[in-house]
Motif scaffolding. Structure first.
Motif, PDB file in Angstrom:
ATOM      1  N   UNK A 118      49.630  28.971  23.056  1.00 49.24           N
ATOM      2  CA  UNK A 118      49.738  30.212  22.221  1.00 49.24           C
ATOM      3  C   UNK A 118      48.493  31.149  22.445  1.00 49.24           C
ATOM      4  N   UNK A 119      49.205  32.416  22.597  1.00 55.21           N
ATOM      5  CA  UNK A 119      48.376  33.535  22.710  1.00 55.21           C
ATOM      6  C   UNK A 119      47.604  33.841  21.351  1.00 55.21           C
ATOM      7  N   UNK A 120      46.835  34.847  21.350  1.00 59.71           N
ATOM      8  CA  UNK A 120      46.037  35.130  20.103  1.00 59.71           C
ATOM      9  C   UNK A 120      46.858  35.881  19.307  1.00 59.71           C
ATOM     10  N   UNK A 121      46.739  36.026  18.105  1.00 51.09           N
ATOM     11  CA  UNK A 121      47.717  36.608  16.997  1.00 51.09           C
ATOM     12  C   UNK A 121      47.340  36.346  15.552  1.00 51.09           C
ATOM     13  N   UNK A 122      47.985  37.042  14.917  1.00 52.17           N
ATOM     14  CA  UNK A 122      47.684  36.869  13.326  1.00 52.17           C
ATOM     15  C   UNK A 122      48.502  35.637  12.773  1.00 52.17           C
ATOM     16  N   UNK A 123      47.924  35.234  11.715  1.00 58.87           N
ATOM     17  CA  UNK A 123      48.760  33.953  11.015  1.00 58.87           C
ATOM     18  C   UNK A 123      50.244  34.494  10.280  1.00 58.87           C
ATOM     19  N   UNK A 124      51.286  33.824  10.284  1.00 62.74           N
ATOM     20  CA  UNK A 124      52.652  34.415   9.675  1.00 62.74           C
ATOM     21  C   UNK A 124      53.574  34.258  10.925  1.00 62.74           C
ATOM     22  N   UNK A 125      54.465  34.989  10.521  1.00 57.53           N
ATOM     23  CA  UNK A 125      55.691  34.966  11.387  1.00 57.53           C
ATOM     24  C   UNK A 125      55.338  35.826  12.826  1.00 57.53           C
ATOM     25  N   UNK A 126      55.852  34.828  13.650  1.00 61.61           N
ATOM     26  CA  UNK A 126      55.630  35.213  15.268  1.00 61.61           C
ATOM     27  C   UNK A 126      56.757  34.637  15.972  1.00 61.61           C
ATOM     28  N   UNK A 127      57.854  35.426  16.159  1.00 66.53           N
ATOM     29  CA  UNK A 127      58.889  35.152  16.839  1.00 66.53           C
ATOM     30  C   UNK A 127      58.648  34.902  18.199  1.00 66.53           C
ATOM     31  N   UNK A 128      59.261  33.890  18.932  1.00 67.60           N
ATOM     32  CA  UNK A 128      59.005  33.583  20.126  1.00 67.60           C
ATOM     33  C   UNK A 128      60.385  34.034  21.141  1.00 67.60           C
ATOM     34  N   UNK A 129      60.109  34.817  22.253  1.00 64.53           N
ATOM     35  CA  UNK A 129      61.052  35.241  23.281  1.00 64.53           C
ATOM     36  C   UNK A 129      60.795  34.762  24.645  1.00 64.53           C
ATOM     37  N   UNK A 130      61.794  34.466  25.384  1.00 66.45           N
ATOM     38  CA  UNK A 130      61.638  33.848  26.658  1.00 66.45           C
ATOM     39  C   UNK A 130      62.461  34.995  27.611  1.00 66.45           C
ATOM     40  N   UNK A 131      61.950  35.349  28.748  1.00 71.41           N
ATOM     41  CA  UNK A 131      62.675  36.537  29.352  1.00 71.41           C
ATOM     42  C   UNK A 131      62.434  35.666  30.791  1.00 71.41           C
ATOM     43  N   UNK A 132      63.988  35.791  31.296  1.00 70.08           N
ATOM     44  CA  UNK A 132      64.234  35.388  32.842  1.00 70.08           C
ATOM     45  C   UNK A 132      64.906  36.772  33.450  1.00 70.08           C
ATOM     46  N   UNK A 133      65.100  36.287  34.715  1.00 71.24           N
ATOM     47  CA  UNK A 133      65.875  37.746  35.537  1.00 71.24           C
ATOM     48  C   UNK A 133      67.128  38.110  34.904  1.00 71.24           C
ATOM     49  N   UNK A 134      67.689  37.102  34.290  1.00 77.81           N
ATOM     50  CA  UNK A 134      69.229  37.336  33.515  1.00 77.81           C
ATOM     51  C   UNK A 134      68.900  38.245  32.198  1.00 77.81           C
ATOM     52  N   UNK A 135      67.767  38.477  31.564  1.00 75.51           N
ATOM     53  CA  UNK A 135      67.608  38.914  30.298  1.00 75.51           C
ATOM     54  C   UNK A 135      66.597  38.283  29.333  1.00 75.51           C
ATOM     55  N   UNK A 136      66.678  38.405  28.121  1.00 76.10           N
ATOM     56  CA  UNK A 136      65.639  38.075  27.136  1.00 76.10           C
ATOM     57  C   UNK A 136      66.397  37.188  26.168  1.00 76.10           C
ATOM     58  N   UNK A 137      65.930  36.196  25.643  1.00 76.82           N
ATOM     59  CA  UNK A 137      66.502  35.095  24.676  1.00 76.82           C
ATOM     60  C   UNK A 137      66.410  36.014  23.367  1.00 76.82           C
ATOM     61  N   UNK A 138      67.309  35.708  22.466  1.00 80.08           N
ATOM     62  CA  UNK A 138      67.265  36.045  21.052  1.00 80.08           C
ATOM     63  C   UNK A 138      66.017  35.280  20.785  1.00 80.08           C
ATOM     64  N   UNK A 139      65.302  36.091  19.762  1.00 76.54           N
ATOM     65  CA  UNK A 139      63.905  35.630  19.179  1.00 76.54           C
ATOM     66  C   UNK A 139      63.978  34.442  18.403  1.00 76.54           C
ATOM     67  N   UNK A 140      63.279  33.436  18.555  1.00 78.16           N
ATOM     68  CA  UNK A 140      63.333  31.973  17.779  1.00 78.16           C
ATOM     69  C   UNK A 140      62.189  32.251  16.662  1.00 78.16           C
ATOM     70  N   UNK A 141      62.669  32.314  15.479  1.00 82.19           N
ATOM     71  CA  UNK A 141      61.564  32.213  14.349  1.00 82.19           C
ATOM     72  C   UNK A 141      60.431  31.186  14.581  1.00 82.19           C
ATOM     73  N   UNK A 142      59.192  31.474  14.322  1.00 83.66           N
ATOM     74  CA  UNK A 142      58.087  30.512  14.331  1.00 83.66           C
ATOM     75  C   UNK A 142      56.956  31.147  13.404  1.00 83.66           C
ATOM     76  N   UNK A 143      56.246  30.305  12.864  1.00 82.86           N
ATOM     77  CA  UNK A 143      55.234  30.616  11.964  1.00 82.86           C
ATOM     78  C   UNK A 143      54.125  29.827  12.545  1.00 82.86           C
ATOM     79  N   UNK A 144      52.969  30.636  12.638  1.00 81.70           N
ATOM     80  CA  UNK A 144      51.753  30.271  12.975  1.00 81.70           C
ATOM     81  C   UNK A 144      50.775  30.281  12.368  1.00 81.70           C
ATOM     82  N   UNK A 145      49.467  29.696  12.463  1.00 81.81           N
ATOM     83  CA  UNK A 145      48.256  29.837  11.953  1.00 81.81           C
ATOM     84  C   UNK A 145      47.330  30.897  12.712  1.00 81.81           C
ATOM     85  N   UNK A 146      46.344  31.325  12.298  1.00 82.91           N
ATOM     86  CA  UNK A 146      45.528  32.132  12.851  1.00 82.91           C
ATOM     87  C   UNK A 146      44.797  31.520  13.913  1.00 82.91           C
TER      88      UNK A 146
END
Length: 146
Positions: A118-146
């Motif tokens: 996990x990279x640095x970031x603020x607590x709360x909603x942090x959608x995850x996106x995977x990008x491939x040569x085909x394109x980017x995924x729809x964001x997956x909801x994720x809630x993180x801590x600081x």
């Protein structure tokens, strides 16, 4: 003018460049019963693409779909923690972002699994996106801590 490369996995890379013809002369060697023309040209390069072509893009192989994230576990993790993404179409992933921040460290374990730090970031909603040569995924909801 454009060039095209077709890779073994079916992905096509096209590059486009603006060209100017320097010379054209008849090529004396025969190809069947047709003579050819030899053309010498100069390609205009683009500083924004490291002096490469004016444009470049990948065309996914037929039947190739965008990556899809079905789960991100464990939930509620913070910077530096390991999270596993499960889904489809992860092969060749070029980037993973969490809340818009690039994960500097991630491993594509298979077409259906990615492990990331996990990279640095603020607590709360942090959608995850995977990008491939085909394109980017729809964001997956994720809630993180600081």
């Amino acid at each position: 003018m454009f060039t095209e490369e077709i890779f073994k996995n079916g992905v096509i890379r096209r590059r486009i460049a603006e060209v100017s013809v320097k010379s054209a002369k008849t090529d004396k060697s025969e190809r069947g019963s047709v003579n050819a023309t030899e053309i010498t040209f100069k390609a205009k390069r683009s500083a924004s693409l490291n002096n490469e072509h004016l444009g470049e893009w990948l065309i996914p192989a037929p039947g190739t779909a965008l990556p899809t994230i079905t789960s991100a576990l464990p939930t509620g993790m913070g910077a530096g923690s390991t999270v596993e993404l499960v889904g489809t179409g992860f092969t060749g992933a070029t980037a993973v972002t969490v809340g818009g921040v690039a994960a500097a460290m991630f491993t594509v374990n298979s077409a259906t699994s990615i492990t990331l730090a996990m990279p640095t970031g603020s607590a709360g909603s942090s959608p995850i996106v995977v990008t491939t040569p085909v394109g980017a995924s729809v964001a997956k909801a994720y809630t993180r801590v600081a």
